[in-house]
Write an enzyme that holds these catalytic residues in place. Sequence first.
Site, PDB file in Angstrom:
ATOM      1  N   ARG A 108     -56.104  57.879 -11.620  1.00 16.49           N
ATOM      2  CA  ARG A 108     -56.778  57.671 -10.331  1.00 16.49           C
ATOM      3  C   ARG A 108     -58.250  57.366 -10.619  1.00 16.49           C
ATOM      4  O   ARG A 108     -58.879  58.052 -11.424  1.00 16.49           O
ATOM      5  CB  ARG A 108     -56.643  58.914  -9.421  1.00 16.49           C
ATOM      6  CG  ARG A 108     -55.182  59.188  -9.033  1.00 16.49           C
ATOM      7  CD  ARG A 108     -55.068  60.173  -7.904  1.00 16.49           C
ATOM      8  NE  ARG A 108     -55.535  59.617  -6.637  1.00 16.49           N
ATOM      9  CZ  ARG A 108     -55.726  60.347  -5.528  1.00 16.49           C
ATOM     10  NH1 ARG A 108     -55.506  61.664  -5.569  1.00 16.49           N
ATOM     11  NH2 ARG A 108     -56.135  59.787  -4.415  1.00 16.49           N
ATOM     12  N   GLN A 152     -53.408  64.724   4.370  1.00 19.09           N
ATOM     13  CA  GLN A 152     -53.836  65.926   3.644  1.00 19.09           C
ATOM     14  C   GLN A 152     -54.338  67.014   4.593  1.00 19.09           C
ATOM     15  O   GLN A 152     -54.424  68.178   4.216  1.00 19.09           O
ATOM     16  CB  GLN A 152     -54.953  65.579   2.645  1.00 19.09           C
ATOM     17  CG  GLN A 152     -54.495  64.778   1.438  1.00 19.09           C
ATOM     18  CD  GLN A 152     -54.681  63.298   1.647  1.00 19.09           C
ATOM     19  OE1 GLN A 152     -54.606  62.799   2.771  1.00 19.09           O
ATOM     20  NE2 GLN A 152     -54.927  62.560   0.591  1.00 19.09           N
ATOM     21  N   ASP A 157     -65.349  63.495  -3.792  1.00 20.01           N
ATOM     22  CA  ASP A 157     -64.697  63.043  -5.023  1.00 20.01           C
ATOM     23  C   ASP A 157     -65.700  62.552  -6.049  1.00 20.01           C
ATOM     24  O   ASP A 157     -65.436  62.527  -7.248  1.00 20.01           O
ATOM     25  CB  ASP A 157     -63.683  61.942  -4.717  1.00 20.01           C
ATOM     26  CG  ASP A 157     -62.489  62.543  -4.024  1.00 20.01           C
ATOM     27  OD1 ASP A 157     -62.561  62.759  -2.801  1.00 20.01           O
ATOM     28  OD2 ASP A 157     -61.503  62.852  -4.729  1.00 20.01           O
TER      29      ASP A 157
END
Length: 368
Positions: free
Chosen positions: A100, A211, A251
């Site tokens: 990712r 999520q 992130d």
Amino acid sequence: MATRYGITTAVKVNGVSQRSIWADPAQGLAWIIDQSRLPHRYATRALASSGDAAEAIRSMRVRGAPLIGVTAAYGVALAMTDDPAEANLDAACAELAATRPTAVNLRWALDRMRAHLAGSLPGERAAAAWQEAAAIAEEDVRVNRALGEHGLALILTLQDRVRRPLNILTHCNAGWLATVDWGTALAPVYLAQLAGIPVHVWVSETRPRNQGLLTAWELREQGVAHTVIADNAAGHLLQRGQVDMVLVGADRVTRRGDVCNKIGTYLKALAARAAGVPFYAAVPGSTFDWTLEDGMAEIPIEERGGDEVRIVHGVDPGGAPLAARLLGQAAAVANPAFDVTPADLVTGLITERGVCPPDAAALRELFR
Ligand code: MRU
């Protein structure tokens, strides 16, 4: 562990304390909670090779920036158990790094594993790798706990002003499932709950991977008051004064404080600014990318498969997995998984070293 607020444990699944990942080096296994089955089914899964770890990250059985990093670290330990040769270390790190692209914790953890293993003899490598992966996991728990206490102080201040349950809006899942324990954005919420400070969390669904449902599951297990909303409801709630604080994870955060997080975060930051509501991101040190300045231009944004938009997943009334097609296979779709909120929309970054304005000099000083 004694803490400032006298809180010692966090209750997790069915009242039992639980981490999102744990290791069994004697058996050559790392165990995860398979998040692709949640919230409908709680299932654990063994990772027996670095390929298993890479698959788990790629297919989002594990997810969330810190947990992606820790899983990759255990992936290296699994690779070294299998074959400690330098070529295998290179191959495992390359495969894991490619899983990712956006969460910088992945690169951070792999770099740290490589640095730790550099110079160690092949016969020592497996033990050294399990040890370092465990150290990264333990550090994640400590860091999130510390970050949570700084966030809790913020919640206390805000709640003191409103003198009713503090309404916190969050997006995606930045709870304990996304880390090893505690979470980032949810760590202050759990500490507030444990300290008896009344909070209510607006949980945005987070299409297309939903999520937010993981967040709702976590909060329910913990007994924290919460309400799930469709993503599009957030602006309305902010405008009506029904949100006191937006609190999200990240992130990747650049050295000047641009915050990359789950797609949809930027819209919430814009609406928060328009409504005069503070917008905070909870960011452990491992999520800063000190090599980058301009998040909008420089952070790689993951583009995920179109079927995540075309097909929704749930369960039937009997609890069996169910998929429903919303769009035909030929329908053109775009699925960017993250967006970047520019630093000037961010009120503050909650880190393990304190709460900091999104400012290059202040951040450099904090993490010197
Ligand atoms: O695609 P995901 O589910 O891995 O994205 C997760 C997020 O965007 C989280 O908000 C972020 O990783 C912070 S987790 C503590």
